[in-house]
Design a protein around this motif. Sequence first.
Motif, PDB file in Angstrom:
ATOM      1  N   ILE A   1      54.525  41.830   5.313  1.00 43.58           N
ATOM      2  CA  ILE A   1      55.461  42.470   5.747  1.00 43.58           C
ATOM      3  C   ILE A   1      56.561  41.233   6.631  1.00 43.58           C
ATOM      4  N   ALA A   2      57.451  40.690   6.000  1.00 43.56           N
ATOM      5  CA  ALA A   2      58.484  39.367   5.915  1.00 43.56           C
ATOM      6  C   ALA A   2      59.469  39.497   5.257  1.00 43.56           C
ATOM      7  N   ASP A   3      60.384  38.914   5.639  1.00 50.24           N
ATOM      8  CA  ASP A   3      62.010  38.291   5.049  1.00 50.24           C
ATOM      9  C   ASP A   3      61.299  36.784   4.467  1.00 50.24           C
ATOM     10  N   ALA A   4      60.757  36.694   3.518  1.00 48.90           N
ATOM     11  CA  ALA A   4      60.608  35.942   2.734  1.00 48.90           C
ATOM     12  C   ALA A   4      61.417  34.961   2.768  1.00 48.90           C
ATOM     13  N   ASP A   5      62.774  34.377   3.247  1.00 44.57           N
ATOM     14  CA  ASP A   5      64.008  33.538   3.651  1.00 44.57           C
ATOM     15  C   ASP A   5      63.848  33.059   4.332  1.00 44.57           C
ATOM     16  N   LEU A   6      63.702  33.961   5.623  1.00 39.97           N
ATOM     17  CA  LEU A   6      63.489  33.905   6.912  1.00 39.97           C
ATOM     18  C   LEU A   6      62.500  32.644   6.997  1.00 39.97           C
ATOM     19  N   MET A   7      61.062  33.465   6.980  1.00 39.10           N
ATOM     20  CA  MET A   7      59.559  32.686   7.079  1.00 39.10           C
ATOM     21  C   MET A   7      59.874  31.588   6.081  1.00 39.10           C
ATOM     22  N   GLN A   8      60.440  31.181   5.337  1.00 38.81           N
ATOM     23  CA  GLN A   8      61.063  29.651   4.604  1.00 38.81           C
ATOM     24  C   GLN A   8      61.430  29.062   5.431  1.00 38.81           C
ATOM     25  N   GLN A   9      62.120  29.688   6.587  1.00 39.99           N
ATOM     26  CA  GLN A   9      62.618  28.665   7.616  1.00 39.99           C
ATOM     27  C   GLN A   9      61.563  29.063   8.547  1.00 39.99           C
ATOM     28  N   VAL A  10      61.109  29.298   8.799  1.00 31.76           N
ATOM     29  CA  VAL A  10      59.985  28.959   9.805  1.00 31.76           C
ATOM     30  C   VAL A  10      58.895  27.793   9.119  1.00 31.76           C
ATOM     31  N   PHE A  11      58.513  28.336   7.869  1.00 34.62           N
ATOM     32  CA  PHE A  11      57.557  27.494   7.798  1.00 34.62           C
ATOM     33  C   PHE A  11      57.889  26.203   7.366  1.00 34.62           C
ATOM     34  N   TYR A  12      59.654  25.434   7.614  1.00 37.08           N
ATOM     35  CA  TYR A  12      60.411  24.542   7.290  1.00 37.08           C
ATOM     36  C   TYR A  12      60.177  24.158   8.479  1.00 37.08           C
ATOM     37  N   ASN A  13      60.881  24.332   9.290  1.00 35.03           N
ATOM     38  CA  ASN A  13      61.105  24.049  10.947  1.00 35.03           C
ATOM     39  C   ASN A  13      59.814  23.051  11.900  1.00 35.03           C
ATOM     40  N   LEU A  14      58.763  23.985  11.316  1.00 36.91           N
ATOM     41  CA  LEU A  14      57.508  23.383  11.789  1.00 36.91           C
ATOM     42  C   LEU A  14      56.483  22.546  10.897  1.00 36.91           C
ATOM     43  N   ILE A  15      56.203  22.542   9.467  1.00 36.07           N
ATOM     44  CA  ILE A  15      56.407  21.419   9.710  1.00 36.07           C
ATOM     45  C   ILE A  15      57.212  20.688   9.529  1.00 36.07           C
ATOM     46  N   GLU A  16      58.319  20.093   9.234  1.00 36.78           N
ATOM     47  CA  GLU A  16      59.053  18.969  10.208  1.00 36.78           C
ATOM     48  C   GLU A  16      58.492  19.152  11.184  1.00 36.78           C
ATOM     49  N   ASN A  17      58.525  18.982  11.707  1.00 35.52           N
ATOM     50  CA  ASN A  17      58.373  18.891  13.566  1.00 35.52           C
ATOM     51  C   ASN A  17      57.025  18.508  13.356  1.00 35.52           C
TER      52      ASN A  17
ATOM     53  N   ARG B   1      46.723  19.404  23.550  1.00 37.57           N
ATOM     54  CA  ARG B   1      45.408  19.058  24.344  1.00 37.57           C
ATOM     55  C   ARG B   1      44.490  18.276  23.304  1.00 37.57           C
ATOM     56  N   ASP B   2      44.137  17.463  23.674  1.00 39.11           N
ATOM     57  CA  ASP B   2      43.038  16.379  23.195  1.00 39.11           C
ATOM     58  C   ASP B   2      43.799  16.243  22.018  1.00 39.11           C
ATOM     59  N   GLY B   3      44.947  14.976  21.802  1.00 37.14           N
ATOM     60  CA  GLY B   3      44.819  14.520  20.346  1.00 37.14           C
ATOM     61  C   GLY B   3      45.422  15.581  19.257  1.00 37.14           C
ATOM     62  N   LYS B   4      45.910  16.911  19.446  1.00 33.21           N
ATOM     63  CA  LYS B   4      46.252  17.579  18.631  1.00 33.21           C
ATOM     64  C   LYS B   4      47.311  18.655  19.127  1.00 33.21           C
ATOM     65  N   THR B   5      48.456  19.176  18.348  1.00 32.46           N
ATOM     66  CA  THR B   5      49.177  20.350  18.795  1.00 32.46           C
ATOM     67  C   THR B   5      49.213  21.287  17.824  1.00 32.46           C
ATOM     68  N   GLU B   6      49.358  22.253  18.279  1.00 29.89           N
ATOM     69  CA  GLU B   6      49.447  23.348  17.007  1.00 29.89           C
ATOM     70  C   GLU B   6      49.908  24.622  17.484  1.00 29.89           C
ATOM     71  N   PHE B   7      50.711  25.380  16.733  1.00 26.77           N
ATOM     72  CA  PHE B   7      51.549  26.053  16.304  1.00 26.77           C
ATOM     73  C   PHE B   7      50.601  28.131  15.874  1.00 26.77           C
ATOM     74  N   THR B   8      51.453  28.596  16.351  1.00 26.05           N
ATOM     75  CA  THR B   8      51.020  30.051  15.936  1.00 26.05           C
ATOM     76  C   THR B   8      51.453  31.131  16.042  1.00 26.05           C
ATOM     77  N   PHE B   9      51.647  31.856  14.873  1.00 22.18           N
ATOM     78  CA  PHE B   9      51.849  33.101  14.917  1.00 22.18           C
ATOM     79  C   PHE B   9      51.544  33.733  14.401  1.00 22.18           C
ATOM     80  N   THR B  10      52.004  35.197  14.436  1.00 27.32           N
ATOM     81  CA  THR B  10      51.820  36.453  12.917  1.00 27.32           C
ATOM     82  C   THR B  10      52.378  37.129  12.781  1.00 27.32           C
TER      83      THR B  10
END
Length: 240
Positions: A129-145, A226-235
């Motif tokens: 359950i989410a706002d699809a347009d807003l979540m695409q911004q989230v995915f875009y910014n995280l993947i771009e980063n 850490r250890d050469g890997k960065t992860e962003f996690t959200f629910t």
Amino acid sequence: EVAEYMNSLASCVEKSEDVSKTFIANVSHELRTPITTVGGFVDGILDGTIPKSRQNEYLVLVSNEIHRLKILISSMLNMSRFESGTLSPNFRETNLTDLVIQTVLMFEKKIEDKNLNVEGLGEGRVVAIADADLMQQVFYNLIENAVKFIDDGGTLSIRVERSGNKAVTTVGNTGPTIAPEELPLIFDRFHKTDKSRSTDRGVGLGLYIVKTIVLAHGEDIYVTSRDGKTEFTFTLPLVL
């Protein structure tokens, strides 16, 4: 005491003006890049520099750059709406798996240019359950980063999984890690990570906007590096 207060106020105003000037300069840079790219490709098609046999290929790139502009502008508008208390997500059933795949395809050229491995996209359909347009911004910014900081030949990992009544999304990348002292600041507005990690100027808004949108969904996001890997996690709440 009055003199100290006035000096302190003047310092704050000066810092605010500096931040505003930096923000305007960086936003101008971010807008100029896709506009220049689009203009160059369109001119090349019109004057025949780009042969007809390759025009569709370049039109796809033009479409991607226009979409990038749209997301950047929408992100800034949403930041303003959030801070004024008028950002209200349009909650509905959203296929996160399809949305992630659509967003990754926007980075196809950059992924190919850096010879990156992409992992975790075929793990099944997850609907939240989410706002699809807003979540695409989230995915875009995280993947771009992530793509920005991955070394050539590195790995971009994206997982969308079910856990209880939550959809858990993780976007990770191999490469230089974030210093421990920077992790608490990573989602701050205008915060720029250690310059040694990238020569990109950016606007320092991407991750702030990501957290803004996730919070507007009543959820939270965190980062590990850490250890050469960065992860962003959200629910997000699952469709049960």
